[in-house]
Design a protein around this motif. Sequence first.
Motif, mmCIF file in Angstrom:
data_model
loop_
_atom_site.group_PDB
_atom_site.id
_atom_site.type_symbol
_atom_site.label_atom_id
_atom_site.label_comp_id
_atom_site.label_asym_id
_atom_site.label_seq_id
_atom_site.Cartn_x
_atom_site.Cartn_y
_atom_site.Cartn_z
ATOM 1 N N GLY A 147 -16.887 13.708 2.413
ATOM 2 C CA GLY A 147 -17.195 14.175 3.762
ATOM 3 C C GLY A 147 -16.240 15.249 4.229
ATOM 4 O O GLY A 147 -16.092 15.482 5.424
ATOM 5 N N ALA A 148 -15.577 15.910 3.304
ATOM 6 C CA ALA A 148 -14.543 16.878 3.648
ATOM 7 C C ALA A 148 -15.135 18.122 4.291
ATOM 8 O O ALA A 148 -16.254 18.526 4.007
ATOM 9 C CB ALA A 148 -13.774 17.271 2.398
ATOM 10 N N ILE A 149 -14.347 18.697 5.157
ATOM 11 C CA ILE A 149 -14.695 19.977 5.742
ATOM 12 C C ILE A 149 -13.937 21.060 4.994
ATOM 13 O O ILE A 149 -13.118 20.763 4.119
ATOM 14 C CB ILE A 149 -14.358 20.005 7.252
ATOM 15 N N TYR A 150 -14.172 22.304 5.343
ATOM 16 C CA TYR A 150 -13.521 23.415 4.667
ATOM 17 C C TYR A 150 -12.008 23.206 4.638
ATOM 18 O O TYR A 150 -11.397 22.872 5.633
ATOM 19 C CB TYR A 150 -13.858 24.725 5.385
ATOM 20 N N GLY A 151 -11.410 23.402 3.471
ATOM 21 C CA GLY A 151 -9.970 23.264 3.342
ATOM 22 C C GLY A 151 -9.515 21.879 2.919
ATOM 23 O O GLY A 151 -8.330 21.654 2.745
ATOM 24 N N MET A 152 -10.440 20.933 2.761
ATOM 25 C CA MET A 152 -10.047 19.574 2.387
ATOM 26 C C MET A 152 -10.129 19.338 0.884
ATOM 27 O O MET A 152 -9.952 18.232 0.429
ATOM 28 C CB MET A 152 -10.918 18.546 3.119
ATOM 29 N N CYS A 153 -10.385 20.378 0.129
ATOM 30 C CA CYS A 153 -10.430 20.274 -1.322
ATOM 31 C C CYS A 153 -9.190 20.947 -1.900
ATOM 32 O O CYS A 153 -8.604 21.825 -1.277
ATOM 33 C CB CYS A 153 -11.675 20.959 -1.881
ATOM 34 N N GLY A 154 -8.807 20.530 -3.078
ATOM 35 C CA GLY A 154 -7.662 21.133 -3.744
ATOM 36 C C GLY A 154 -7.999 21.407 -5.187
ATOM 37 O O GLY A 154 -8.923 20.823 -5.754
ATOM 38 N N GLN A 155 -7.259 22.305 -5.800
ATOM 39 C CA GLN A 155 -7.519 22.706 -7.176
ATOM 40 C C GLN A 155 -6.187 22.906 -7.882
ATOM 41 O O GLN A 155 -5.198 23.310 -7.268
ATOM 42 C CB GLN A 155 -8.341 23.997 -7.176
ATOM 43 N N ALA A 156 -6.141 22.616 -9.181
ATOM 44 C CA ALA A 156 -4.951 22.830 -10.004
ATOM 45 C C ALA A 156 -5.364 23.252 -11.404
ATOM 46 O O ALA A 156 -6.433 22.869 -11.879
ATOM 47 C CB ALA A 156 -4.124 21.553 -10.073
ATOM 48 N N ASN A 157 -4.526 24.044 -12.044
ATOM 49 C CA ASN A 157 -4.753 24.447 -13.428
ATOM 50 C C ASN A 157 -3.760 23.715 -14.313
ATOM 51 O O ASN A 157 -2.556 23.727 -14.038
ATOM 52 C CB ASN A 157 -4.589 25.963 -13.582
ATOM 53 N N VAL A 158 -4.269 23.072 -15.342
ATOM 54 C CA VAL A 158 -3.453 22.205 -16.182
ATOM 55 C C VAL A 158 -3.730 22.515 -17.651
ATOM 56 O O VAL A 158 -4.765 23.093 -17.984
ATOM 57 C CB VAL A 158 -3.780 20.711 -15.892
ATOM 58 N N GLN A 159 -2.799 22.137 -18.532
ATOM 59 C CA GLN A 159 -2.958 22.359 -19.962
ATOM 60 C C GLN A 159 -2.955 21.029 -20.700
ATOM 61 O O GLN A 159 -2.256 20.108 -20.330
ATOM 62 C CB GLN A 159 -1.829 23.235 -20.485
#
Length: 164
Positions: A147-159
């Motif tokens: 139910g998140a609004i804009y900005g409530m998601c996160g992302q990361a780059n991993v190996q």
Amino acid sequence: MTLNRSFAFRRTWLLLPLVVLSGFASAQSKSSKYACSEANPAQMCTAANTCGSASTPCAVDVKRTSNAASSTPSIPNAKGNSLFCIKAGTTVEWKSTGRDIGFVVDFGPTSPFDPSGAIIGGTDRAITVVAKRPGCFKYSAGACMSGAIYGMCGQANVQLIVIP
């Protein structure tokens, strides 16, 4: 005497930004090192950063942090978004221990897992895959609150390194 102090003060203010920028540049060059750009990335694998085995599954917790996403393997003292290794044939369970979290793990066109493709799961839906292809892989882990609004998601780059 006043002229010398004024000159020294101005010179300090001119040099300060150069010192700050040079420190930032050296920090950037150290943190931009990728395991997958090494000649033999499998050499970076140790018992301390290897998750699971052919008989023991590896669990990876994908969750939303305060400012991004975090992907943490079930290794003692593991840090989120750090390099980890698994052996080919290892079953990997992608899950989220956070409350009401959905996630997507995407290896792009070259996934080390069967079945290939994006791994989409959440708090109530763990996804199990098997590592099949050895090599070094970069992946993107994204996590959102339900139910998140804009900005409530996160992302990361991993190996991730899959060793034969």
